[in-house]
Design a protein around this motif. Structure first.
Motif, PDB file in Angstrom:
ATOM      1  N   ASP A  80       0.844  -1.186   0.000  1.00 33.40           N
ATOM      2  CA  ASP A  80       0.000   0.000   0.000  1.00 33.40           C
ATOM      3  C   ASP A  80       0.878   1.235   0.000  1.00 33.40           C
ATOM      4  O   ASP A  80       2.010   1.204   0.501  1.00 33.40           O
ATOM      5  N   LEU A  81       0.338   2.311  -0.529  1.00 34.41           N
ATOM      6  CA  LEU A  81       1.015   3.602  -0.467  1.00 34.41           C
ATOM      7  C   LEU A  81       0.014   4.623   0.059  1.00 34.41           C
ATOM      8  O   LEU A  81      -0.956   4.956  -0.632  1.00 34.41           O
ATOM      9  N   GLN A  82       0.242   5.079   1.261  1.00 38.43           N
ATOM     10  CA  GLN A  82      -0.593   6.120   1.850  1.00 38.43           C
ATOM     11  C   GLN A  82       0.008   7.461   1.485  1.00 38.43           C
ATOM     12  O   GLN A  82       1.167   7.731   1.805  1.00 38.43           O
ATOM     13  N   MET A  83      -0.769   8.270   0.811  1.00 39.05           N
ATOM     14  CA  MET A  83      -0.290   9.572   0.339  1.00 39.05           C
ATOM     15  C   MET A  83      -1.070  10.668   1.046  1.00 39.05           C
ATOM     16  O   MET A  83      -2.290  10.776   0.871  1.00 39.05           O
ATOM     17  N   ASN A  84      -0.377  11.436   1.841  1.00 40.02           N
ATOM     18  CA  ASN A  84      -0.981  12.539   2.582  1.00 40.02           C
ATOM     19  C   ASN A  84      -0.409  13.869   2.108  1.00 40.02           C
ATOM     20  O   ASN A  84       0.632  13.906   1.452  1.00 40.02           O
ATOM     21  N   SER A  85      -1.090  14.936   2.451  1.00 44.45           N
ATOM     22  CA  SER A  85      -0.630  16.287   2.099  1.00 44.45           C
ATOM     23  C   SER A  85      -0.280  16.373   0.616  1.00 44.45           C
ATOM     24  O   SER A  85       0.780  16.876   0.237  1.00 44.45           O
ATOM     25  N   LEU A  86      -1.171  15.878  -0.200  1.00 47.36           N
ATOM     26  CA  LEU A  86      -0.906  15.829  -1.635  1.00 47.36           C
ATOM     27  C   LEU A  86      -0.821  17.221  -2.224  1.00 47.36           C
ATOM     28  O   LEU A  86      -1.512  18.154  -1.800  1.00 47.36           O
ATOM     29  N   LYS A  87       0.067  17.335  -3.221  1.00 45.73           N
ATOM     30  CA  LYS A  87       0.311  18.592  -3.908  1.00 45.73           C
ATOM     31  C   LYS A  87      -0.030  18.440  -5.389  1.00 45.73           C
ATOM     32  O   LYS A  87       0.032  17.322  -5.923  1.00 45.73           O
ATOM     33  N   PRO A  88      -0.339  19.541  -6.060  1.00 46.47           N
ATOM     34  CA  PRO A  88      -0.612  19.425  -7.505  1.00 46.47           C
ATOM     35  C   PRO A  88       0.536  18.764  -8.267  1.00 46.47           C
ATOM     36  O   PRO A  88       0.296  18.035  -9.243  1.00 46.47           O
ATOM     37  N   GLU A  89       1.757  18.965  -7.822  1.00 47.37           N
ATOM     38  CA  GLU A  89       2.897  18.342  -8.512  1.00 47.37           C
ATOM     39  C   GLU A  89       2.989  16.836  -8.290  1.00 47.37           C
ATOM     40  O   GLU A  89       3.822  16.167  -8.900  1.00 47.37           O
ATOM     41  N   ASP A  90       2.142  16.299  -7.434  1.00 48.15           N
ATOM     42  CA  ASP A  90       2.065  14.837  -7.279  1.00 48.15           C
ATOM     43  C   ASP A  90       1.201  14.199  -8.365  1.00 48.15           C
ATOM     44  O   ASP A  90       1.108  12.967  -8.445  1.00 48.15           O
ATOM     45  N   THR A  91       0.566  15.026  -9.163  1.00 46.10           N
ATOM     46  CA  THR A  91      -0.275  14.512 -10.246  1.00 46.10           C
ATOM     47  C   THR A  91       0.561  13.688 -11.216  1.00 46.10           C
ATOM     48  O   THR A  91       1.570  14.162 -11.746  1.00 46.10           O
ATOM     49  N   ALA A  92       0.146  12.456 -11.430  1.00 46.74           N
ATOM     50  CA  ALA A  92       0.900  11.533 -12.279  1.00 46.74           C
ATOM     51  C   ALA A  92       0.137  10.216 -12.389  1.00 46.74           C
ATOM     52  O   ALA A  92      -0.852  10.001 -11.675  1.00 46.74           O
ATOM     53  N   VAL A  93       0.618   9.364 -13.261  1.00 37.55           N
ATOM     54  CA  VAL A  93       0.184   7.977 -13.250  1.00 37.55           C
ATOM     55  C   VAL A  93       1.159   7.215 -12.347  1.00 37.55           C
ATOM     56  O   VAL A  93       2.374   7.312 -12.533  1.00 37.55           O
ATOM     57  N   TYR A  94       0.613   6.510 -11.406  1.00 36.91           N
ATOM     58  CA  TYR A  94       1.418   5.753 -10.448  1.00 36.91           C
ATOM     59  C   TYR A  94       1.411   4.277 -10.837  1.00 36.91           C
ATOM     60  O   TYR A  94       0.355   3.691 -11.069  1.00 36.91           O
ATOM     61  N   TYR A  95       2.617   3.719 -10.894  1.00 39.24           N
ATOM     62  CA  TYR A  95       2.793   2.343 -11.320  1.00 39.24           C
ATOM     63  C   TYR A  95       3.386   1.519 -10.193  1.00 39.24           C
ATOM     64  O   TYR A  95       4.309   1.949  -9.500  1.00 39.24           O
ATOM     65  N   CYS A  96       2.880   0.327 -10.065  1.00 35.54           N
ATOM     66  CA  CYS A  96       3.431  -0.631  -9.113  1.00 35.54           C
ATOM     67  C   CYS A  96       4.424  -1.525  -9.835  1.00 35.54           C
ATOM     68  O   CYS A  96       4.244  -1.855 -11.020  1.00 35.54           O
ATOM     69  N   LEU A  97       5.480  -1.908  -9.130  1.00 28.31           N
ATOM     70  CA  LEU A  97       6.493  -2.786  -9.698  1.00 28.31           C
ATOM     71  C   LEU A  97       6.839  -3.889  -8.719  1.00 28.31           C
ATOM     72  O   LEU A  97       6.938  -3.658  -7.520  1.00 28.31           O
ATOM     73  N   ALA A  98       7.018  -5.087  -9.239  1.00 30.16           N
ATOM     74  CA  ALA A  98       7.509  -6.218  -8.455  1.00 30.16           C
ATOM     75  C   ALA A  98       8.821  -6.670  -9.058  1.00 30.16           C
ATOM     76  O   ALA A  98       8.918  -6.838 -10.279  1.00 30.16           O
ATOM     77  N   SER A  99       9.824  -6.857  -8.219  1.00 30.32           N
ATOM     78  CA  SER A  99      11.161  -7.164  -8.724  1.00 30.32           C
ATOM     79  C   SER A  99      11.757  -8.385  -8.032  1.00 30.32           C
ATOM     80  O   SER A  99      11.536  -8.593  -6.838  1.00 30.32           O
ATOM     81  N   PRO A 100      12.554  -9.168  -8.771  1.00 29.80           N
ATOM     82  CA  PRO A 100      13.269 -10.270  -8.137  1.00 29.80           C
ATOM     83  C   PRO A 100      14.514  -9.800  -7.392  1.00 29.80           C
ATOM     84  O   PRO A 100      15.168 -10.599  -6.710  1.00 29.80           O
ATOM     85  N   TYR A 101      14.846  -8.533  -7.521  1.00 28.66           N
ATOM     86  CA  TYR A 101      16.008  -7.969  -6.864  1.00 28.66           C
ATOM     87  C   TYR A 101      15.588  -7.125  -5.667  1.00 28.66           C
ATOM     88  O   TYR A 101      14.549  -6.463  -5.709  1.00 28.66           O
ATOM     89  N   PRO A 102      16.405  -7.087  -4.639  1.00 30.67           N
ATOM     90  CA  PRO A 102      15.987  -6.434  -3.394  1.00 30.67           C
ATOM     91  C   PRO A 102      16.060  -4.913  -3.401  1.00 30.67           C
ATOM     92  O   PRO A 102      15.513  -4.270  -2.510  1.00 30.67           O
ATOM     93  N   PHE A 103      16.775  -4.342  -4.379  1.00 28.68           N
ATOM     94  CA  PHE A 103      16.934  -2.893  -4.364  1.00 28.68           C
ATOM     95  C   PHE A 103      16.401  -2.311  -5.661  1.00 28.68           C
ATOM     96  O   PHE A 103      16.748  -2.771  -6.752  1.00 28.68           O
ATOM     97  N   LEU A 104      15.587  -1.313  -5.520  1.00 30.13           N
ATOM     98  CA  LEU A 104      14.949  -0.695  -6.678  1.00 30.13           C
ATOM     99  C   LEU A 104      15.581   0.653  -6.983  1.00 30.13           C
ATOM    100  O   LEU A 104      15.907   1.423  -6.077  1.00 30.13           O
ATOM    101  N   THR A 105      15.737   0.907  -8.247  1.00 26.33           N
ATOM    102  CA  THR A 105      16.280   2.182  -8.716  1.00 26.33           C
ATOM    103  C   THR A 105      15.281   2.806  -9.677  1.00 26.33           C
ATOM    104  O   THR A 105      14.176   2.302  -9.859  1.00 26.33           O
ATOM    105  N   ASN A 106      15.674   3.880 -10.325  1.00 27.86           N
ATOM    106  CA  ASN A 106      14.787   4.499 -11.307  1.00 27.86           C
ATOM    107  C   ASN A 106      14.691   3.682 -12.596  1.00 27.86           C
ATOM    108  O   ASN A 106      13.843   3.966 -13.443  1.00 27.86           O
ATOM    109  N   THR A 107      15.580   2.725 -12.757  1.00 24.11           N
ATOM    110  CA  THR A 107      15.520   1.831 -13.924  1.00 24.11           C
ATOM    111  C   THR A 107      15.524   0.388 -13.421  1.00 24.11           C
ATOM    112  O   THR A 107      16.520  -0.326 -13.566  1.00 24.11           O
ATOM    113  N   PRO A 108      14.426  -0.028 -12.846  1.00 26.19           N
ATOM    114  CA  PRO A 108      14.420  -1.332 -12.184  1.00 26.19           C
ATOM    115  C   PRO A 108      14.216  -2.491 -13.148  1.00 26.19           C
ATOM    116  O   PRO A 108      13.773  -2.303 -14.289  1.00 26.19           O
TER     117      PRO A 108
END
Length: 122
Positions: A80-108
């Motif tokens: 889950d992702l609880q998002m509080n105090s949302l700002k207009p700049e938070d506007t986006a499409v949010y994607y979930c990712l599942a990885s076989p690796y333990p550390f996630l980067t911007n290019t997972p």
């Protein structure tokens, strides 16, 4: 891997939303899951990630620290992702990712959900 996301929508600035993601039918052992977002005209970027198993950790992008919280859901591979105090700049499409690796980067490496749209009005 099948990833099903839910919880996006329209909210006013300062409001809250909660996103959920459930992974199933995985062909690999999931070591980490995370949330990414992509704003119009922008690149996909890491928002928050959680590593499963002992010693697992949580990390957040600087722009959501103190406002967003990622946690394990009720299911085995659910987050889950609880998002509080949302700002207009938070506007986006949010994607979930599942990885076989333990550390996630911007290019997972992993499998993506279909995305859920979050719109924050000013």
């Amino acid at each position: 891997v099948q990833l099903v996301e839910s919880g996006g929508g329209l909210v006013q600035a300062g409001g809250s939303l909660r996103l959920s993601c459930a992974a199933s039918r995985s062909s690999f052992s999931i070591s980490a899951m995370g949330w990414y977002r992509q704003a119009p005209g922008g690149q996909r970027e890491l928002v928050a990630a959680i590593t499963f198993g002992s010693g697992g950790g949580i990390n957040y992008a600087d722009f959501v620290k103190g406002r967003f919280s990622i946690s394990r859901g009720h299911g085995k591979n659910t987050i889950d992702l609880q998002m509080n105090s949302l700002k207009p700049e938070d506007t986006a499409v949010y994607y979930c990712l599942a990885s076989p690796y333990p550390f996630l980067t911007n290019t997972p490496v992993g499998s993506w959900g279909q995305g859920t749209r979050v719109t924050v009005s000013s």
